[in-house]
Every structure is written in structure tokens, then in C-alpha cells.
Design a protein around this motif. Sequence first.
Motif, PDB file in Angstrom:
ATOM      1  N   GLY A 181       0.905  -1.103   0.108  1.00 45.68           N
ATOM      2  CA  GLY A 181       0.046  -0.287   0.011  1.00 45.68           C
ATOM      3  C   GLY A 181       0.867   1.316  -0.131  1.00 45.68           C
ATOM      4  N   ILE A 182       2.056   1.154   0.742  1.00 41.84           N
ATOM      5  CA  ILE A 182       2.926   2.411   0.830  1.00 41.84           C
ATOM      6  C   ILE A 182       3.284   3.009  -0.648  1.00 41.84           C
ATOM      7  N   PHE A 183       3.997   1.873  -1.171  1.00 40.34           N
ATOM      8  CA  PHE A 183       4.589   1.699  -2.221  1.00 40.34           C
ATOM      9  C   PHE A 183       3.591   2.441  -3.522  1.00 40.34           C
ATOM     10  N   VAL A 184       2.340   1.799  -3.511  1.00 41.67           N
ATOM     11  CA  VAL A 184       1.240   2.011  -4.765  1.00 41.67           C
ATOM     12  C   VAL A 184       0.993   3.617  -4.469  1.00 41.67           C
ATOM     13  N   VAL A 185       0.602   3.694  -3.121  1.00 42.94           N
ATOM     14  CA  VAL A 185      -0.029   5.353  -2.893  1.00 42.94           C
ATOM     15  C   VAL A 185       0.922   6.284  -3.045  1.00 42.94           C
ATOM     16  N   SER A 186       2.260   6.119  -2.780  1.00 36.69           N
ATOM     17  CA  SER A 186       3.415   7.112  -2.960  1.00 36.69           C
ATOM     18  C   SER A 186       3.602   7.117  -4.497  1.00 36.69           C
ATOM     19  N   PHE A 187       3.771   6.055  -5.146  1.00 31.54           N
ATOM     20  CA  PHE A 187       3.838   6.255  -6.619  1.00 31.54           C
ATOM     21  C   PHE A 187       2.789   7.239  -7.288  1.00 31.54           C
ATOM     22  N   ALA A 188       1.426   6.717  -7.095  1.00 33.11           N
ATOM     23  CA  ALA A 188       0.445   7.474  -7.264  1.00 33.11           C
ATOM     24  C   ALA A 188       0.689   8.971  -7.160  1.00 33.11           C
ATOM     25  N   PHE A 189       0.972   9.373  -5.713  1.00 34.61           N
ATOM     26  CA  PHE A 189       1.179  10.678  -5.366  1.00 34.61           C
ATOM     27  C   PHE A 189       2.202  11.459  -6.251  1.00 34.61           C
ATOM     28  N   HIS A 190       3.204  10.702  -6.531  1.00 31.18           N
ATOM     29  CA  HIS A 190       4.051  11.662  -7.011  1.00 31.18           C
ATOM     30  C   HIS A 190       4.097  11.125  -8.914  1.00 31.18           C
ATOM     31  N   PHE A 191       3.217  10.670  -9.020  1.00 35.54           N
ATOM     32  CA  PHE A 191       3.233  10.432 -10.758  1.00 35.54           C
ATOM     33  C   PHE A 191       3.143  11.656 -11.444  1.00 35.54           C
ATOM     34  N   SER A 192       2.421  12.626 -10.968  1.00 38.04           N
ATOM     35  CA  SER A 192       2.295  13.758 -11.943  1.00 38.04           C
ATOM     36  C   SER A 192       3.818  14.366 -12.112  1.00 38.04           C
ATOM     37  N   LYS A 193       4.646  14.161 -11.104  1.00 38.91           N
ATOM     38  CA  LYS A 193       5.989  14.917 -11.510  1.00 38.91           C
ATOM     39  C   LYS A 193       6.768  14.440 -12.542  1.00 38.91           C
ATOM     40  N   PHE A 194       6.199  13.513 -13.229  1.00 41.56           N
ATOM     41  CA  PHE A 194       6.971  12.913 -14.368  1.00 41.56           C
ATOM     42  C   PHE A 194       6.609  13.985 -15.598  1.00 41.56           C
ATOM     43  N   PHE A 195       5.608  14.624 -15.394  1.00 37.65           N
ATOM     44  CA  PHE A 195       4.834  15.541 -16.505  1.00 37.65           C
ATOM     45  C   PHE A 195       5.144  16.979 -16.177  1.00 37.65           C
ATOM     46  N   GLU A 196       5.863  17.276 -15.115  1.00 35.72           N
ATOM     47  CA  GLU A 196       6.252  18.671 -14.810  1.00 35.72           C
ATOM     48  C   GLU A 196       7.546  19.239 -15.740  1.00 35.72           C
ATOM     49  N   LEU A 197       8.244  18.390 -16.059  1.00 32.96           N
ATOM     50  CA  LEU A 197       9.592  18.781 -16.944  1.00 32.96           C
ATOM     51  C   LEU A 197       9.465  18.140 -18.213  1.00 32.96           C
ATOM     52  N   MET A 198      10.507  18.807 -19.146  1.00 30.27           N
ATOM     53  CA  MET A 198      10.600  18.136 -20.478  1.00 30.27           C
ATOM     54  C   MET A 198      12.048  18.405 -20.737  1.00 30.27           C
ATOM     55  N   PRO A 199      12.780  17.466 -21.211  1.00 31.89           N
ATOM     56  CA  PRO A 199      13.965  17.604 -21.652  1.00 31.89           C
ATOM     57  C   PRO A 199      14.465  18.681 -22.738  1.00 31.89           C
TER      58      PRO A 199
END
Length: 398
Positions: A181-199
Motif C-alpha cells: 500500500g505504501i509503495f502504490v500510494v506513494s507512486f500515485a502521489f508523485h506520478f504527476s511529477k513525471f510531467f512537470e519537466l521536459m528535456p
Amino acid sequence: MNYSVLNSNKSAEVDSSGLNYTMTNVSIITLDAGNGSDTPSPPPYSQFVVDADFAASSVGMPIVCIIGIIGNILNLVVLSKKSMRSSTTTFLIALAVSDMLLLVMQVPDLLYRIEAIKANDSYTLFYRYYLISRYALSNFFITCTSWLTIAVTIERFLAVKFTFHARLMCTIRRAIVAITGIFVVSFAFHFSKFFELMPNLDLSDPTPVFTTALSQNPIYEKYLHYTNISIAVLIPFAMLFVFNSLLIYLLIQHRTQRQTLTSTQQKLKDDIIHITVVVVAMVAVFLICHSLGVYLAMNIAVHGREKIFANNLLQGIRFISNLMVVTNSSVNFILYCSISSKFQEAFLETFGCGRKTKCSTFRTGKHHRASQSSSKSTSTTSEVKTPNKYKREEEVMV
């Protein structure tokens, strides 16, 4: 715990601390307004920022990462042994995985500091994509580490408070469910950070990444600001402080009640207490290593991110804080070896002694005397025998 600064700038500077990505272009050189001249003069603490960045990011981070990666690998090898199985060690294995992956995520950045590697265009292109993953995954692993530490602390609290019912409440299956549960919820919580930056694919431009429209959205920025500070910083710190204080109180209370227990109850209670001492030490280190991060988070909450990170003193503290966060993920092996007699024994069985009889001399205190007494009636390698209902609790880390 990550303390990032996001605003509506189009470009993003990579924070050389190794964990955070500062989306503001804050210069450490300003014009001297006092004498009206155009000669640049450094503002207060500008040299402190440079020194803190070098000491924490270029000197401290490589040393801590190397020690931590090796230590966590050894933790996984020892804690995964069949003789070490318990709900507590299940949490500690997950914690070692999270800590090790956090440290591994910093390695490409450390390599990029080598000029020969930095001059390679292929690696530079990889590095710019990697920065986005590191931004999201570093936050993910730090959050996992925080909540796994909370989980093992609560588990120890239940085991000490309800000693003779611990085997019914603190099971390996429940530990696995909590970890998942900790790993799944933590990943869902931070998933949007993949889309905050672009190379930035233009290698002639030194700016490695750009912010996206998502990170520039004021509603999302406010959401990110308050949820990060509360879920990844303040709530974990407060919970660990409270539960660790309760554990210390129960340990003190145990010393006064010990004489009223039977010998079998004392043996079981002592085993559980000894594990709890390890967890208390681990949480104490966590609180110390994250204290500067909490200080920064509180300042951000009160004064705002841009104002805080325009302050050179706080910028330098942030570099030190990031090193302390990584240090927290690197020292558990040292704690286990220093405090846990059974961890020492299992480690020496695996890497040193090769035979349990040789390692038994590393047992300490009451465990050592009990082992000696048992060996007189059976063999030099036999363990203290206890009723079956207590056996599971005694198959613990220390």
C-alpha cells in the motif's frame, strides 16, 4: 523529503544538490545598491552557498552513496535469511530496497560531474531525460522511506504495548499488505511529477530541462505546495516524533515492570524490547537527518518558496539538508551492526564465520548466558527452547 521550487519560468535550473530541481533562476550576484555603482558585489552568504554546494554535493554525496549502496545490499542479504524472518524484518527489507534505489538514482548525476563524461553528447542527452525520472523517483523513494519508517515504528509500538498478543497483530502477511500500500500510494502521489519537466534537446543550450504547462498551472502549483509539505514532510515527522516518544516511554516502563514477569515472559519481553531499541535508534537518526528539511518546509509554508530560495543562507542549508536526507538512507547497516546482536551473528554466519557455533560468541547479555546454559544439556549450537506460542516472536532480528 523533497523541497522543490516551482514557478512559471520557462526554463529550469537543475539543483546541483542531487535531489531537488529548482525552477527559479536565482542569481547569487546582485548590483551594489548602497554606493550606486554598477560593480557587482556578492550578497550575504553567497560564498556559503558555493561552499555548501561543493561540500555536500561534490564531496559528501559520492561518499555517502557508495557507503549506503553497499550497506543496503548487505542489509538485504542478511535480513532475507530464513532465520531472520519476522514482520519487523519484512518492513526493514522494504526500507533497505527503498533506500538503496534512492541512492542508485543519484549515481548518474555524480558521474556527470566528471568533465570527461560531461563532454560526451550522448551522455548529456541521456542525462537530461534522466533528470526528469530522478525528480519524480527520488521524491517517490523518499516518501516510501518516510512511511515505511512510520509503519515499522507503529508495529513496534503494538508489539511492546501488547506483548503477549503481538504474534496475532504483527504478522508478515499484514506487513506485506502495508508495504504494498505504501509503495502504490506513494507512486500515485508523485506520478504527476513525471510531467512537470521536459528535456531540452538542444545540447548547445546549457539549460537541461524546461518546465511544462502543468508545473506552471497556479492551481496545480498550490496543490503541489501544500500536499508535498504535509504528506511528505510534516505529517511523517510529527507521527515519528510522537510514536518514538511513546516507544521510549514504554522502554522505561518495561524496566520497572520486569521483576513481576515470569522467566518465560521476561525472555519474550526482552526479545521484543531489544528489537524496539534498534527501531528507536533508527527513528532518532531519521528525525535528526530530516530536521533541516522540516525547518525549510516550515519557512516555505510561511513565507513562500520564491522568497525562501532567494535567500542564500537557506539555499546553502538546502544543500546540507539534501545530504542529510541521503545520509539517513545510508546508515541503517551501521545501526544494525552496532545494536543488534542477532544481526551481527547472522552477518558473521553469512560473510565471516561460516558456522553458527563460531558466531554464537557474539551473542550478548542474557541471550548469551541462556545459550551457554542450553549448550551444556544439548550441544554448543542449540538455542534456548521456549513454548511454541512464543517461538514466532523470538524469531526476530535481535
